[in-house]
Enzyme design. Sequence first.
Site, PDB file in Angstrom:
ATOM      1  N   HIS A 112      -8.904  -6.315   3.535  1.00  0.00           N
ATOM      2  CA  HIS A 112      -7.471  -6.575   3.739  1.00  0.00           C
ATOM      3  C   HIS A 112      -7.310  -8.003   4.229  1.00  0.00           C
ATOM      4  O   HIS A 112      -8.142  -8.523   4.963  1.00  0.00           O
ATOM      5  CB  HIS A 112      -6.898  -5.590   4.767  1.00  0.00           C
ATOM      6  CG  HIS A 112      -5.401  -5.515   4.789  1.00  0.00           C
ATOM      7  ND1 HIS A 112      -4.609  -6.572   5.195  1.00  0.00           N
ATOM      8  CD2 HIS A 112      -4.546  -4.517   4.450  1.00  0.00           C
ATOM      9  CE1 HIS A 112      -3.342  -6.219   5.115  1.00  0.00           C
ATOM     10  NE2 HIS A 112      -3.282  -4.982   4.654  1.00  0.00           N
ATOM     11  N   ASP A 162      -5.204  -0.589  -4.825  1.00  0.00           N
ATOM     12  CA  ASP A 162      -3.803  -0.304  -4.531  1.00  0.00           C
ATOM     13  C   ASP A 162      -2.858  -1.436  -4.900  1.00  0.00           C
ATOM     14  O   ASP A 162      -1.745  -1.216  -5.343  1.00  0.00           O
ATOM     15  CB  ASP A 162      -3.627   0.092  -3.057  1.00  0.00           C
ATOM     16  CG  ASP A 162      -4.019  -1.007  -2.078  1.00  0.00           C
ATOM     17  OD1 ASP A 162      -4.786  -1.916  -2.464  1.00  0.00           O
ATOM     18  OD2 ASP A 162      -3.571  -0.948  -0.916  1.00  0.00           O
ATOM     19  N   THR A 195       0.827  -1.211   0.000  1.00  0.00           N
ATOM     20  CA  THR A 195       0.000   0.000   0.000  1.00  0.00           C
ATOM     21  C   THR A 195       0.860   1.259   0.000  1.00  0.00           C
ATOM     22  O   THR A 195       0.550   2.241  -0.681  1.00  0.00           O
ATOM     23  CB  THR A 195      -0.938   0.018   1.219  1.00  0.00           C
ATOM     24  OG1 THR A 195      -1.847  -1.081   1.113  1.00  0.00           O
ATOM     25  CG2 THR A 195      -1.729   1.313   1.280  1.00  0.00           C
TER      26      THR A 195
END
Length: 687
Positions: free
Chosen positions: A421, A480, A305
């Site tokens: 995540h 990302d 990230t």
Amino acid sequence: MGSVLKKIRNVLNTKLGFFVLVVFCFWLKTYFTYQTKFTLGVNDSVQKLLLILNPLPMGILLLGIALYFRGRKSYWIMMTVTLLESVWLFANILYYREFSDFLSLGIIKSSGSVSNNLGLSILEIIHPSDFLVFLDVIVLGLLLIFKLIKVDKRRIKIRNAALFSVLAIALFGINLSVSEKDRPQLLTRTFDNNYIVKYLGINFYAGYNAYQTYKESSTRANASSSDLNDVLNYLKTNRSEPNVSYFGKAKGKNVFIFHLESFQQFLINYKVDGQEVTPNINKFFSDTNTLSFDNFFHQVGQGKTSDAETMLENSLFGLPSGSVMTSYGTSNTFQALPAILDQHGYSTAAFHGDVGSFWNRDNTYKSWGYQYFFDDDYYKQKTNYSVGYGLKDKIFLKQATQYIEQLPQPFYAKIITVTNHYPYELDKQNQSIPKTTTGDQTVDGYVQTAHYLDQAFGEFINYLKKSGLYNNSMIVVYGDHYGISNNHKKAIAQLLGKSSVSNYDLAMFQKVPFMIHMNGLEGGINHTYGGEIDVMPTLMDLLGLKNTDTIQLGNDLLSVNRNQTVAFRDGNFVSPTFSKIGNQVYDNKGKAVSSSLTAQQKKSVNEMQARTDKVLSLSDKIVTGDLLRFYTPSGFKKVNKKDYDYKYTDGMKELKQKQKSSKNSLLQQKNGNSTVNLFSTDAPELK
């Protein structure tokens, strides 16, 4: 039979015999790990032989240190070395399983800034067989403790000990020479750590990485303004012209950067049991006022990230190992997009529902010129409000609106979501779509957290419409980095409806969404090849900002006739014509064509590889040498980090002062009536 066992035991009761046993165990567990825990891409008999050989040189050298000592100390040294080696292997097994890469000194040094939520992730990653790397340590330790192997207290002659050191060096010389023949310029051109481990071993990689880290730190001390000449010369011939049809179209608009955590392109229009995983993002992607890029790739390295943010707002790549933000974010000079916009009358703010120190954001954002950073200190916290890496997205976004509405317009606001995540776990009350059924525990929960993120995104877009911000903003949405690493090949094949996946398929799997939406913008699907390095120049041109003398290594995605070679951090690349993954070249249909290229095609591939190598090396020079301290674009004022303070009390005080001096925040436009209640959410935690 008894006499044979007696002879073996007699040999093991000598220091040399025990040494040979420890070296053998070390070699065996390392080779076992190579074959079962890593995917190193061993393609031929030479590479197979090197994989067998490469654990020995460093193993003999390190364990051989013990031979220079006498008595129990010698045995303690051997056992300590093999224990440390086991820990190193174990740590790399876990790291590689999730990130398809090896631990670096930079990652280890920055672990304090990214480890606050890693406990659950590690528990999910561990397999019982991983602990086999400690088996030799336990068995050898027990043999010594119960004196089944006796300690040989005799001193070995120095020359005999030295012979093993010489043997280790000789074996390494052979290893290196064969490796260089099979992979020329292995240590000077490769950007992929898999190659170092495959050819020279995981222990050599550790030393090589430490040297690279030292070299990077010394580079800054020895850098000078003349080092920029190579960069500026490159930019003279590689900066693309803006597209006149789009230049300045977003001038004066608010800018939202909506960060889709771990979100890959394949999720767009993907269904599970007939149900769309991301209906809101799908709708946004196909909106007539949205420019959507379907050949957009993440280009992150170990910084994940943080690399994406670095590229997005600086048009500079992450590092070969470690993270720019953690290693250089505090000390380096940057000319980032937030600072540029600040100097053009924008308010700049970042929103993140986790601790400010994660990825060293609380320091890096000051270097990048962010006026505000609304981290977890700014949000109401309850036990069930967070999961994994911070506040759940719906709760985070609703609370963020109280600060968005106070920002003087125009503003630049980066919204970083975290729920999607790894390890992709979500409490049952928030699960509203079934898992996939690949049988891969890491993969199957991915669609559930992605679906939750999509719901949160939909709620945020609805808020922007209700509050009036939607019509006066450019909304940029991007993924990302990957959510599913290339280590999950079987599961990936099932997700894509294939029997198996090639390296080319895996490269294409690294596409992430990139969308730019604005009312009145001529949208549609754009097929140009690009990546995160290209975002900053694209946005600057859309905002009508002068961009002729900045140091940016990307190119406007809307430029006509732009170079479409997309460089990956490991030195591979993709393009509309040919892609190079590892040692193989593929055409745009995914067919391996290395052996059938014409002379002209080989020249084209070599030019793309040279461009890839050049842009990566230039970026590394800029970052590790802190070269931007020697250069200032016209009209740009150097950032003073002392101007920024992100503590809650100071941030709120600054916002209140801005409310008095500026009369154009959303809150002021609404005559002081808050818009927070316009954010409608079905988050069960808030009911």
